[in-house]
Scaffold this motif. Structure first.
Motif, PDB file in Angstrom:
ATOM      1  N   LYS A  50     -45.201  -6.336   2.257  1.00  0.00           N
ATOM      2  CA  LYS A  50     -45.615  -4.967   2.584  1.00  0.00           C
ATOM      3  C   LYS A  50     -46.939  -4.574   1.938  1.00  0.00           C
ATOM      4  CE  LYS A  50     -41.155  -2.880   3.588  1.00  0.00           C
ATOM      5  NZ  LYS A  50     -40.237  -1.783   3.241  1.00  0.00           N
ATOM      6  N   HIS A  51     -47.287  -5.170   0.801  1.00  0.00           N
ATOM      7  CA  HIS A  51     -48.455  -4.716   0.061  1.00  0.00           C
ATOM      8  C   HIS A  51     -49.594  -5.721  -0.017  1.00  0.00           C
ATOM      9  CE1 HIS A  51     -45.104  -2.168  -1.472  1.00  0.00           C
ATOM     10  NE2 HIS A  51     -45.981  -1.255  -1.096  1.00  0.00           N
ATOM     11  N   ALA A  52     -49.461  -6.888   0.587  1.00  0.00           N
ATOM     12  CA  ALA A  52     -50.504  -7.919   0.479  1.00  0.00           C
ATOM     13  C   ALA A  52     -51.866  -7.397   0.936  1.00  0.00           C
ATOM     14  CB  ALA A  52     -50.109  -9.149   1.289  1.00  0.00           C
ATOM     15  N   GLY A  56     -56.027  -6.600  -1.132  1.00  0.00           N
ATOM     16  CA  GLY A  56     -57.264  -7.267  -0.745  1.00  0.00           C
ATOM     17  C   GLY A  56     -57.098  -8.619  -0.091  1.00  0.00           C
ATOM     18  N   LEU A  57     -55.862  -9.027   0.185  1.00  0.00           N
ATOM     19  CA  LEU A  57     -55.682 -10.290   0.889  1.00  0.00           C
ATOM     20  C   LEU A  57     -56.116 -10.130   2.343  1.00  0.00           C
ATOM     21  CD1 LEU A  57     -52.214 -11.573  -0.418  1.00  0.00           C
ATOM     22  CD2 LEU A  57     -54.493 -12.089  -1.281  1.00  0.00           C
ATOM     23  N   THR A  58     -56.638 -11.212   2.918  1.00  0.00           N
ATOM     24  CA  THR A  58     -57.025 -11.185   4.333  1.00  0.00           C
ATOM     25  C   THR A  58     -56.195 -12.155   5.173  1.00  0.00           C
ATOM     26  OG1 THR A  58     -58.817 -12.736   3.834  1.00  0.00           O
ATOM     27  CG2 THR A  58     -59.394 -10.416   3.945  1.00  0.00           C
ATOM     28  N   VAL A  59     -55.632 -13.174   4.532  1.00  0.00           N
ATOM     29  CA  VAL A  59     -54.781 -14.164   5.197  1.00  0.00           C
ATOM     30  C   VAL A  59     -53.721 -14.578   4.187  1.00  0.00           C
ATOM     31  CG1 VAL A  59     -54.677 -16.441   6.318  1.00  0.00           C
ATOM     32  CG2 VAL A  59     -56.740 -15.054   6.558  1.00  0.00           C
ATOM     33  N   ILE A  60     -52.527 -14.888   4.688  1.00  0.00           N
ATOM     34  CA  ILE A  60     -51.456 -15.415   3.835  1.00  0.00           C
ATOM     35  C   ILE A  60     -51.077 -16.798   4.330  1.00  0.00           C
ATOM     36  CG2 ILE A  60     -49.059 -15.127   3.069  1.00  0.00           C
ATOM     37  CD1 ILE A  60     -49.454 -12.074   3.597  1.00  0.00           C
ATOM     38  N   SER A  78     -45.930  -7.957   7.100  1.00  0.00           N
ATOM     39  CA  SER A  78     -47.360  -7.792   6.829  1.00  0.00           C
ATOM     40  C   SER A  78     -48.174  -7.694   8.115  1.00  0.00           C
ATOM     41  CB  SER A  78     -47.873  -8.985   6.010  1.00  0.00           C
ATOM     42  OG  SER A  78     -49.249  -8.862   5.768  1.00  0.00           O
ATOM     43  N   PRO A  79     -49.247  -6.889   8.086  1.00  0.00           N
ATOM     44  CA  PRO A  79     -50.154  -6.848   9.245  1.00  0.00           C
ATOM     45  C   PRO A  79     -51.173  -7.992   9.221  1.00  0.00           C
ATOM     46  CG  PRO A  79     -50.900  -5.287   7.595  1.00  0.00           C
ATOM     47  CD  PRO A  79     -49.600  -5.886   7.090  1.00  0.00           C
TER      48      PRO A  79
END
Length: 160
Positions: A50-52, A56-60, A78-79
């Motif tokens: 929910k908070h990634a 400041g993350l852009t990809v997981i 996550s979006p």
């Protein structure tokens, strides 16, 4: 600066996931590494997913073996784009359980899936995603791919 989250279900996945970490660092992309177990730490999984994007993350990139729920669950929360790495673990059914668990996502919850133990390709794909809007990273991806081409040509010369 873009940052990629590299998560895995357990520390035993790190030898596989290290390939993604190394390739991302080679492209000068900041990497956040963590262990997030879908089954043993579901609260942490929910918070991470929910908070990634707010951190400041852009990809997981999510690696998991066995039932391999981590990539899909993170993608459901996550979006951000999620890249799943199926890991052939000691309790795996020759890796197929992990591949299918990550690959067969329902409509609306996509997870880009790389090959079994294919964390290197996950790192490259994350860099390409970032490179679509960051010319510095794009230039590094282009140079990397040119290097691959040169290696093939050099290998072919060695055969003659």
């Amino acid at each position: 600066m873009s940052k990629v989250g590299v998560i895995m279900g357990s520390k035993s996945d790190l030898p596989v996931m290290q390939d993604a970490i190394d390739i991302l660092r080679g492209f000068d992309i900041e990497v956040e590494v963590d262990i997030v177990s879908a089954h043993r730490t579901p609260e942490k999984l929910f918070d991470y997913g929910k908070h990634a994007h707010t951190r400041g993350l852009t990809v997981i990139i999510a690696g998991a073996g066995g039932a391999a729920h981590l990539p899909g669950m993170v993608a459901s929360l996550s979006p951000l784009p999620v890249i799943g790495v199926p890991v052939k673990s000691r309790n795996s059914i020759d890796g197929w359980d992990s591949v299918l668990s990550i690959l067969q996502m329902p409509g609306g919850v996509p997870v880009a899936t790389v090959a079994l133990d294919g964390a290197k390709n996950a790192g490259i794909l994350a860099a390409q995603i970032i490179g679509a809007s960051d010319t510095c990273v794009l230039d590094k991806v282009i140079a990397y791919k040119e290097g691959l081409k040169i290696k093939v040509h050099e290998s072919a010369k060695d055969l003659k």
